[in-house]
Structure formats: C-alpha cells, structure tokens
Design an enzyme around this catalytic site. Structure first.
Site, PDB file in Angstrom:
ATOM      1  N   LYS A 184       3.403 -15.397   2.749  1.00 27.92           N
ATOM      2  CA  LYS A 184       3.597 -16.277   1.610  1.00 27.92           C
ATOM      3  C   LYS A 184       5.207 -16.387   1.616  1.00 27.92           C
ATOM      4  O   LYS A 184       5.606 -15.785   0.585  1.00 27.92           O
ATOM      5  CB  LYS A 184       3.054 -15.237   0.347  1.00 27.92           C
ATOM      6  N   ASP A 205     -11.843  -9.098   4.761  1.00 31.12           N
ATOM      7  CA  ASP A 205     -13.193  -9.215   3.930  1.00 31.12           C
ATOM      8  C   ASP A 205     -13.793 -10.623   3.833  1.00 31.12           C
ATOM      9  O   ASP A 205     -15.020 -10.846   3.893  1.00 31.12           O
ATOM     10  CB  ASP A 205     -12.976  -8.819   2.372  1.00 31.12           C
ATOM     11  N   ASP A 264      -2.460 -18.485   0.905  1.00 33.04           N
ATOM     12  CA  ASP A 264      -3.736 -19.125   0.186  1.00 33.04           C
ATOM     13  C   ASP A 264      -4.126 -20.101   1.116  1.00 33.04           C
ATOM     14  O   ASP A 264      -5.382 -20.383   0.812  1.00 33.04           O
ATOM     15  CB  ASP A 264      -3.003 -19.611  -1.117  1.00 33.04           C
ATOM     16  N   ASP A 289      -6.099  -7.105   4.165  1.00 34.54           N
ATOM     17  CA  ASP A 289      -7.235  -6.473   3.312  1.00 34.54           C
ATOM     18  C   ASP A 289      -8.059  -7.430   2.817  1.00 34.54           C
ATOM     19  O   ASP A 289      -9.258  -7.603   3.232  1.00 34.54           O
ATOM     20  CB  ASP A 289      -6.843  -5.541   2.399  1.00 34.54           C
ATOM     21  N   TYR A 308       0.923  -1.183   0.045  1.00 34.23           N
ATOM     22  CA  TYR A 308       0.089   0.174   0.005  1.00 34.23           C
ATOM     23  C   TYR A 308       0.927   1.375  -0.085  1.00 34.23           C
ATOM     24  O   TYR A 308       0.477   2.380  -0.555  1.00 34.23           O
ATOM     25  CB  TYR A 308      -0.805   0.111   1.065  1.00 34.23           C
TER      26      TYR A 308
HETATM   27  C1  IPM Z   1     -10.275  -1.441   3.843  1.00 41.23           C
HETATM   28  C2  IPM Z   1     -10.643  -0.788   2.384  1.00 41.23           C
HETATM   29  C3  IPM Z   1      -9.495   0.296   2.103  1.00 41.23           C
HETATM   30  C4  IPM Z   1      -7.944  -0.632   2.325  1.00 41.23           C
HETATM   31  C5  IPM Z   1      -9.583   0.830   0.872  1.00 41.23           C
HETATM   32  C6  IPM Z   1     -10.933   1.906   0.920  1.00 41.23           C
HETATM   33  C7  IPM Z   1      -8.501   1.803   0.494  1.00 41.23           C
HETATM   34  O1  IPM Z   1     -10.716  -1.774   1.627  1.00 41.23           O
HETATM   35  O2  IPM Z   1     -10.075  -0.561   4.781  1.00 41.23           O
HETATM   36  O3  IPM Z   1     -10.307  -2.596   3.858  1.00 41.23           O
HETATM   37  O4  IPM Z   1      -7.809  -1.316   1.263  1.00 41.23           O
HETATM   38  O5  IPM Z   1      -7.467  -0.739   2.968  1.00 41.23           O
HETATM   39 MG    MG Z   2     -10.759  -3.792   2.404  1.00 35.56          MG
END
Ligand code: IPM
Ligand code: MG
Length: 360
Positions: free
Chosen positions: A195, A255, A227, A251, A146
């Site tokens: 990884k 999710d 993975d 990240d 990032y």
């Molecule tokens: C998160 C989001 C952010 C990230 C984006 C909006 C830049 O996906 O907070 O997980 O990738 O960190």
């Molecule tokens: Mg995210």
C-alpha cells in the site's frame, strides 16, 4: 531415514484431520522407506484446557527438538467458547503467533490452485477461470502489524488503541528472496503487493523488493496495491504466479485466494524459517461447528503433510505420490461434504483418509 515430527492436533476438527494425515504419512513411509516419530504437542485451546495458557515453554522446546511440525488447526467459536473470555494474550491464537515467532517461521507459503475436478465449486464465472489458475501466496509471517507494539489507553476519558506496523529492510529482504526463489521454480512471475500510496512501511517494502529483483533477472515482477490486488483476484486470478506480501495483507488475500478456488478444505500451507525446518498446517480454520462428526475434509492437512515431506525432508517422490493419490481420489468421484456435487460419492473424514492410503 527416520524423522521427528511434533504434532499439534489442536482444536475443533484438528484432531480428526491430523489423524488422517498421519495415516497417509505412515503409509507413504512404508512405501518409500522412511519412518516418522511423532511427539504430540499441545497448543491453542487444547493447551489452555490443560495448562491455562495457549503455549508452554515445553511445547516450544518439543517443536524445536523436532525436524518439522505438523499441525491441524486451533481456536474455537469466538462468541461462545470460554477461551475468548480470557485476556487476548491468553487466547488460542496468541499461542500460534508466539510459536511462529519462537520458531522464526517468517515465510508462509499458501498455494491457491483450482482443481479441474472441483471447478464446479468455484464461485467465479467459467469464462474467468477457463484454463484454471495456480498461484502461490508468499506471506511474511513474523513482522508487521501482528508483532508491532500495541496498546489501549484512555486519554481525557476517550479510549484509544494503537497497533504499529513496522518492518526493517532485513525482514523484507529475506521474505522477498523467498518469493523470488519460489518463482524461479514456478512461472517466474512475482507480484509484490503493498500500500505504497499511503504507508511508509510499504514504500520501504517496494524499494527492497526492487533491490532483490536485480538478482533474479529471469523473474518478471510488478508492484500492485493491495486494494487492487483484492479486486484482481476475483477479476482475473490467472494473472498471478507468486504473490509476495506482508503479514496482514497476506492474511486477508490468502483467504480470498482460497475462497476463489471454491475449496478451502483442499488448501495446504507451509511456514518456514531459514533452515529446512517448517510448520505445516491446512489453510483453513478449526471449524468447531462440525468437529467430531467425521465430516471435515482432511485433504488440506494431507497435502500439508506432503509439503512437509517435500520442503523439510527432501522426500519429493513420496510427496508427489501423496498429491497424485489425492487427485486420483477426486477423479474417482469421492467427495467430503464441503466439496460435494451431483453424482459424486459422499464420504467422511476417515473414509477419505483410507481412500487416499489405498491409492498410494
Ligand atoms: C491464519 C490465521 C491466523 C492469522 C490467526 C488464527 C491468528 O487467520 O493463519 O491466516 O491471522 O495469521
Ligand atoms: Mg487468516
């Protein structure tokens, strides 16, 4: 006690859900004897609309002058919003990344917890989730891909793009310590995800995690390739307590972890630096498609506000009370549309905030 809170309502559903969280915080303040002074700060699309950029120096200064930051969510529809016609460094997300860096928020905690009442929403088979699961993702937030050097060039008529993934041992050590510290307060297990079969940065990650682990003899730890971890999260989520990982993997895995709970609208997060200061925001996005309709679920933001009371202000009792009120509302059968199921009572964003306040 009085605390200063910078409030970034943000875009999409952000303003609605933050309003409910403030309502709950104020109610908790009355009950537990603290007060909060809010300072509204613009970031993301809302800041672009006013200032032409997603984060101003003044916004950073306002956050730094506060005891904590409460945030909704930022960003718009990436295919239709004019914000995404701007160059990448001027888009809403760039504001969030710059703010994380400016405030040195390197430790991002994202709990993924299966609510008994919401088991029906979990997409996994019941035999996999029997007994529930409760994990904490500790994601490194200010390094790695990032924030590495990136560029797009053209070489002999061929376009080429670079993103570099860099970590130094100090960055790894401080996040690893946070991961082990939090494991000590939980089930004393750390799964460090990397990884290392391919990446040098991961091989260093592994070495440093092993060094840190020596200081935590009570915590059992393991290394897992990313993975495999993605697979294990859906195969057997119960095995995880604390998942410790770098920025990009965190990240993606966070999710996934939130989705397996079936209720991303319920999940909070905290981003912390070396001090008590933190930024608290829901794990979900700004859902521009449902903005302004009073249907968004405010619970993730309300639970993030509870995390703020706990981590930044040491108001554990008030934080416990907010969490208990949320549980009670679910037990009483109230649901926003995202977590709705048969025989439950459907309520809107505002009503959900009111119902939680009533139970405080
Ligand atoms: C998160 C989001 C952010 C990230 C984006 C909006 C830049 O996906 O907070 O997980 O990738 O960190
Ligand atoms: Mg995210």
């Amino acid at each position: 006690m009085n605390y200063k809170v910078a409030v970034i309502k943000g875009d999409g559903i952000g303003p609605e859900i933050v309003t409910e969280a403030q309502k709950v915080l104020d109610k908790a303040g009355e009950k537990f004897g603290f007060s909060l002074d809010y300072k509204e700060v613009l970031m993301g699309g809302a800041s672009i609309d006013v200032h032409g950029i997603p984060l101003t120096d003044e916004a950073i200064a306002d956050c730094k002058a506060s005891d904590a930051v409460l945030m909704g969510s930022i960003g718009g529809n990436t295919s239709t919003s004019p914000w995404y016609k701007l160059e990448p460094s001027k888009r809403p997300e760039a504001g969030l990344l710059a703010l994380r860096k400016a405030l040195n928020l390197f430790a991002n905690l994202r709990p993924a917890y299966l609510y008994e009442e919401l088991k029906g929403a979990c997409p996994l088979k019941e035999e996999i989730t029997e007994g529930g699961f409760d994990m904490m993702i500790m994601r490194e937030l200010t390094g790695g891909l990032y924030f590495g050097e990136r560029k797009t060039i053209e070489e002999d008529g061929v376009r080429k793009a670079y993103d570099s993934l860099t970590y130094d041992e100090n960055e790894i050590r401080r996040i690893a310590k946070r991961g082990f510290d939090i494991a000590m307060k939980r089930n004393k297990k750390v799964t460090s995800v990397d990884k290392a079969n391919v990446l040098d940065s991961s091989r260093l990650w592994r070495k440093v995690v092993e060094e840190v682990a020596k200081d935590y003899p009570e915590v059992s730890y393991e290394h897992m390739l990313v993975d495999n971890c993605a697979m294990q999260l859906v195969r057997d989520p119960k095995q995880f307590d604390v998942i410790l990982t770098e920025n990009m993997f965190g990240d993606i895995l966070s999710d996934e972890a939130s989705m397996v709970t079936g209720s991303i609208g319920m999940l909070s997060s905290a981003s912390l630096n070396e001090t008590k200061f933190g930024l608290y925001e829901p794990s979900h996005g700004s859902a521009p498609d449902i903005a302004g309709q009073n249907i968004a679920n405010p619970i993730a933001t309300i639970l993030s506000a509870a995390m703020m009371l706990r981590f930044s202000f040491d108001l554990d009792e008030a934080a416990d009370a907010i969490e208990a009120a949320v549980k009670k509302v679910l037990e009483d059968g109230y649901r926003t549309v995202d977590i709705m199921s048969d025989n439950m009572t459907k309520v809107g964003t505002k009503e959900m905030g009111d119902l939680i306040c009533e139970r405080l």
